[in-house]
Enzyme design. Structure first.
Site, PDB file in Angstrom:
ATOM      1  N   GLU A 251       0.837  -1.201   0.000  1.00 38.91           N
ATOM      2  CA  GLU A 251       0.000   0.000   0.000  1.00 38.91           C
ATOM      3  C   GLU A 251       0.867   1.245   0.000  1.00 38.91           C
ATOM      4  O   GLU A 251       2.055   1.198   0.309  1.00 38.91           O
ATOM      5  CB  GLU A 251      -1.003  -0.002   1.157  1.00 38.91           C
ATOM      6  N   LYS A 253       2.757   4.457   0.974  1.00 44.24           N
ATOM      7  CA  LYS A 253       3.282   5.046   2.214  1.00 44.24           C
ATOM      8  C   LYS A 253       3.038   6.544   2.124  1.00 44.24           C
ATOM      9  O   LYS A 253       3.590   7.226   1.262  1.00 44.24           O
ATOM     10  CB  LYS A 253       4.767   4.759   2.386  1.00 44.24           C
ATOM     11  N   ARG A 258       1.255  10.035  11.835  1.00 46.39           N
ATOM     12  CA  ARG A 258       0.448   8.913  12.303  1.00 46.39           C
ATOM     13  C   ARG A 258      -0.651   9.411  13.237  1.00 46.39           C
ATOM     14  O   ARG A 258      -0.388  10.247  14.108  1.00 46.39           O
ATOM     15  CB  ARG A 258       1.396   7.973  13.079  1.00 46.39           C
ATOM     16  N   ARG A 273       1.434   9.804  17.232  1.00 42.56           N
ATOM     17  CA  ARG A 273       2.304   8.654  17.462  1.00 42.56           C
ATOM     18  C   ARG A 273       2.876   8.639  18.883  1.00 42.56           C
ATOM     19  O   ARG A 273       3.126   7.588  19.452  1.00 42.56           O
ATOM     20  CB  ARG A 273       3.427   8.703  16.432  1.00 42.56           C
ATOM     21  N   GLU A 302      -2.769   7.592   8.660  1.00 45.20           N
ATOM     22  CA  GLU A 302      -1.833   8.695   8.477  1.00 45.20           C
ATOM     23  C   GLU A 302      -2.634   9.924   8.061  1.00 45.20           C
ATOM     24  O   GLU A 302      -3.488   9.827   7.170  1.00 45.20           O
ATOM     25  CB  GLU A 302      -0.834   8.294   7.375  1.00 45.20           C
ATOM     26  N   PHE A 342      -5.440   3.005   7.489  1.00 46.78           N
ATOM     27  CA  PHE A 342      -4.891   1.768   6.940  1.00 46.78           C
ATOM     28  C   PHE A 342      -5.063   0.568   7.851  1.00 46.78           C
ATOM     29  O   PHE A 342      -4.665  -0.537   7.496  1.00 46.78           O
ATOM     30  CB  PHE A 342      -3.437   1.925   6.490  1.00 46.78           C
ATOM     31  N   ARG A 413       8.476  -3.056  16.560  1.00 49.74           N
ATOM     32  CA  ARG A 413       9.039  -2.781  15.247  1.00 49.74           C
ATOM     33  C   ARG A 413       9.440  -4.131  14.670  1.00 49.74           C
ATOM     34  O   ARG A 413      10.601  -4.471  14.576  1.00 49.74           O
ATOM     35  CB  ARG A 413      10.251  -1.858  15.397  1.00 49.74           C
ATOM     36  N   LYS A 419       9.023  -0.902   5.286  1.00 50.19           N
ATOM     37  CA  LYS A 419       9.057   0.240   4.356  1.00 50.19           C
ATOM     38  C   LYS A 419      10.001  -0.204   3.269  1.00 50.19           C
ATOM     39  O   LYS A 419      11.109  -0.638   3.576  1.00 50.19           O
ATOM     40  CB  LYS A 419       9.703   1.469   4.991  1.00 50.19           C
TER      41      LYS A 419
END
Ligand code: AMP
Length: 548
Positions: A251, A253, A258, A273, A302, A342, A413, A419
């Site tokens: 998708e 970016k 955020r 965020r 986002e 998203f 993470r 990414k």
């Protein structure tokens, strides 16, 4: 619990290096904390508020130094405190070294200065400091803090000074707290970890573990209005993603900020965020959410700033909106923002963290008619390149690759969101062949053979078919047409004349091409109209880039 008791244990914890011993000491602290368990769980990590609550004490170093100086008596000034700090290097040690409490008669707060400070009382007073706002708030903060320091013994002063400045330094983070809760209340560490992820509140988790054990922890879930940490991404390549997961969800970016959306069926709260409340600065997102949603939900997305034509603007523009406290309506006229959702963490009473990404995305599509990121599932790196090209040409940042089967793991993470690594550098390669396209591209060249220069000619290194829109393909077809030497079947031989700038993820040794190398994930970047084949990249450079 008395704060002195807490400080003594914190001192022991600070002095201990071995992880297991630290966990044991923190567990012992939790076992003795009694009704202050929630507060102690936070304070030992240097927090006054739970992780989901971004409220700040708003006590800066100078206020703290002033409060310390005041509590140390008329012979000590804030400048003296700062001087000591410069030589000692750490505010806790400075606070501990001062002779506090000389101002008993002046103590502004707390009745009975002789009474020892309890953890509960400390918590209450720190909340009072955080709540002080507007005119006179600095004086209120100073008074309350002075009152606290004035009653503190040296060890208490060490931890109090560090706590208010957010530098606790006892070496206890969320991981230690998680293990210590498991040890103290005899519950599985995975259950504790999970409970912390969904509640973002170690204090609540510790209390639940103690009161109702594993079963109680398992019942903890998301709560609309209580933000969880955002799931984070690593960098990775398209090829690796597809090899690892068989297929990847791709998708756009978006280049924004955020935002976690919490809608309880009536009211909307938006969190950044850092889990700060950004509801007020983003009224159009609130309006959008309330127009679109009809059931309670927690969404992840986002927020992107857009210009008058709806094209994305750099993310700094959104940040400017985030920071805006006044004149929001004017700001809104200057730069509009829009949400690209998203993910869906919760819908209509149901927590979806464990549901696979594709299912969560479907739920999202059920909830919203617009404003949803488009998700394409593919096992072909060429598709990724094409989606990326479309995203880039629409002014977005690139693409995200996500494991279609993966759960939503707050705060981690992990390797389930990638990414796509930007191309390190590009190569200028000569087009030495082409192949007719298929389907809607049947009357155009669809694939281009690329070669590097060698001392006596050209050596092939790969084909590029991706990253090229239909419009661009038509242009390239025209550009190469005059250079066609011969055709056989769908293959076209092209004389070296046109140079492409090509991105790639990696260069690998490969027997497939005459150069002995192949580009992984070659992408068309552009035509180097300013270069002729004599200036294209050489095989020697390719060898060097491949590390050979
Ligand atoms: P980075 O900030 O470079 O580590 O990239 C991760 C960030 O990209 C996330 O925290 C999001 O704010 C942002 N982002 C933009 N588009 C997406 C998307 N489609 N999925 C997930 N994150 C995204």
């Amino acid at each position: 619990m008395e704060f002195a008791e807490f400080a003594a244990l914190a001192d022991e914890i600070e002095a201990e290096d071995a992880d297991l011993e630290v966990i044991g000491l923190v567990a012992a602290l939790f076992e003795t904390a009694g009704e202050d368990l929630g507060t102690v769980t936070r304070v030992v990590q240097g927090r006054v508020f739970p992780a989901h609550d971004a409220t700040k004490l708003d006590v800066g170093p100078s206020l703290c130094h002033e409060a310390l100086a005041k509590a140390a008596g008329p012979n000590v000034s804030a400048a003296d405190v700062e001087e000591r700090l410069a030589s000692v290097g750490e505010i806790g040690a400075v606070a501990e070294s001062l002779e506090l409490g000389g101002q008993r008669g002046l103590a502004a707060f707390g009745d009975g200065d002789e009474a020892t400070l309890t953890v509960a009382e400390l918590d209450g007073q720190l909340r009072e400091i955080a709540a002080a706002e507007g005119d006179g708030s600095t004086d209120t903060k100073l008074d309350v803090l002075f009152g606290l320091f004035n009653r503190a013994d040296p060890l208490e002063a060490r931890f109090l000074a560090r706590l208010v400045l957010g530098e606790m330094r006892v070496g206890v983070g969320e991981g230690t707290v998680r293990d210590a809760i498991a040890e103290a209340f005899d519950v599985p560490v995975e259950t504790v970890a999970r409970a912390i992820q969904v509640t973002n509140d170690c204090g609540l988790v510790a209390e639940t573990a103690r009161e109702t054990g594993e079963a109680g922890l398992a019942e903890l879930g998301l709560e609309v209005g209580r933000p969880v940490k955002a799931m984070l991404a690593q960098t990775g390549t398209a090829v690796d993603a597809i090899e690892e997961w068989e297929s990847a969800a791709v998708e756009t970016k978006f280049d924004g900020a955020r935002v976690q959306v919490h809608y309880d069926g009536g009211e909307t709260r938006l969190f950044s965020r850092n889990l700060e409340d950004v509801t007020d600065p983003l009224p159009e997102v609130v309006e959008f959410v309330e127009r679109e949603l009809s059931v309670p939900a927690i969404l992840d997305g986002e927020v992107v700033a857009v210009d008058e034509g709806g094209d994305p603007l750099p993310f700094q523009e959104v940040l400017r909106r985030f920071r805006r406290k006044h004149g929001i309506e004017t700001a809104r006229e200057d730069v509009a923002v829009e949400l690209h959702a998203f993910d869906c963490l919760h819908a209509d009473g149901e927590d979806l963290l464990d549901a696979p990404l594709l299912e969560r995305h479907e739920r999202l599509a059920d909830l919203l008619d617009t404003g949803i990121s488009e998700l394409a599932v593919t096992d072909d790196p060429d598709d990724v390149a094409e989606i990326e090209e479309t995203a880039l040409s629409a002014g977005h940042e690139g693409v995200m690759l996500k494991n279609p089967e993966s759960a939503y793991t707050p705060g981690s993470r992990g390797k389930n969101w990638l990414k796509r690594k930007p191309d390190v550098e590009t190569l200028d390669l000569v087009v030495t062949g082409a192949e007719w396209g298929e389907g809607r591209r049947a009357n155009l060249f669809g694939t281009f053979e690329l070669s590097a220069r060698t001392p006596d000619g050209y050596a092939t290194i790969g084909n590029v078919a991706t990253g090229i829109t239909d419009e661009r393909l038509a242009e390239l077809h025209e550009l190469l047409g005059p250079h066609v030497r011969s055709e056989s079947g769908t293959e076209v031989d092209v004389e070296p004349a046109v140079v492409f700038e090509v991105g790639y993820e990696e260069i690998q040794r490969s027997p497939t091409y005459s150069s002995g190398y192949a580009l992984r994930f070659p992408r068309f970047v552009g035509v180097r109209a300013d270069r002729d084949p004599a200036n294209a990249d050489t095989l020697e450079r390719i060898e060097r880039l491949a590390g050979d």
